[in-house]
Design an enzyme around this catalytic site. Sequence first.
Site, mmCIF file in Angstrom:
data_model
loop_
_atom_site.group_PDB
_atom_site.id
_atom_site.type_symbol
_atom_site.label_atom_id
_atom_site.label_comp_id
_atom_site.label_asym_id
_atom_site.label_seq_id
_atom_site.Cartn_x
_atom_site.Cartn_y
_atom_site.Cartn_z
ATOM 1 C CG HIS A 72 -1.528 9.446 -39.274
ATOM 2 N ND1 HIS A 72 -0.316 8.957 -39.838
ATOM 3 C CD2 HIS A 72 -1.815 8.969 -37.997
ATOM 4 C CE1 HIS A 72 0.037 8.010 -39.084
ATOM 5 N NE2 HIS A 72 -0.880 8.104 -38.204
ATOM 6 C CB CYS A 85 -1.579 3.724 -37.757
ATOM 7 S SG CYS A 85 -0.325 4.428 -36.826
ATOM 8 C CG HIS A 126 -4.184 7.629 -34.826
ATOM 9 N ND1 HIS A 126 -4.830 6.976 -35.862
ATOM 10 C CD2 HIS A 126 -3.075 7.700 -34.525
ATOM 11 C CE1 HIS A 126 -3.567 6.569 -36.356
ATOM 12 N NE2 HIS A 126 -2.636 6.965 -35.459
ATOM 13 C CG HIS A 140 1.233 9.627 -34.439
ATOM 14 N ND1 HIS A 140 1.438 8.700 -33.721
ATOM 15 C CD2 HIS A 140 0.521 9.153 -35.314
ATOM 16 C CE1 HIS A 140 1.075 7.543 -33.990
ATOM 17 N NE2 HIS A 140 0.352 7.732 -35.086
ATOM 18 C CG ASP A 166 1.605 22.352 -34.760
ATOM 19 O OD1 ASP A 166 1.503 21.233 -34.250
ATOM 20 O OD2 ASP A 166 1.274 23.515 -34.432
ATOM 21 C CG HIS A 167 -2.799 21.745 -33.644
ATOM 22 N ND1 HIS A 167 -1.253 22.324 -33.294
ATOM 23 C CD2 HIS A 167 -3.285 21.648 -32.333
ATOM 24 C CE1 HIS A 167 -1.338 22.134 -31.760
ATOM 25 N NE2 HIS A 167 -2.362 21.857 -31.470
ATOM 26 C CD GLU A 174 3.836 7.328 -36.885
ATOM 27 O OE1 GLU A 174 3.278 8.055 -37.771
ATOM 28 O OE2 GLU A 174 3.793 6.264 -37.069
HETATM 29 NI NI NI Z 1 -0.609 6.581 -36.276
#
Ligand code: NI
Length: 136
Positions: free
Chosen positions: A15, A34, A40, A42, A80-81, A125
Amino acid sequence: MKMKVCRRAHFNAAHRLYRKDWTNEKNKEIFGKCSNPNYHGHNYDLIVGIIGEIDPETGFVIDLKIVKDLIKEEIEGAFDHKNLNEEVEEFKSLNPTVENIAVVIWNKLRAKIELQYDIEITLYETPRNFVIYNGN
Ligand code: NI
């Protein structure tokens, strides 16, 4: 007597936290790492709690297999992914903070789980940062 039964799940997603109407500097100031323009990832840990009465016939609150399959279809399948900003409809106009992701997950499951049950979403997270949302 009500009881909460829980199913733990996991997804990886990328995200970027930012507002289009803010400058890069302001986004960086508010969202820190972020807000990296190149995204990047998580490793999200999800705990779905289902609250209800124990069925005297089965001894279950809910069959956790149903919850497992719903999480797989509705949440892991969607997130996911994925790049949340780019690939998940809900986040095209909503900042994908852990708070907002938890609300989206709650809404998706609420649409699929019978109304006799309450739902609580716990979403990590990072191992130390997490939110809890129960629709209120
Ligand atoms: Ni983040």
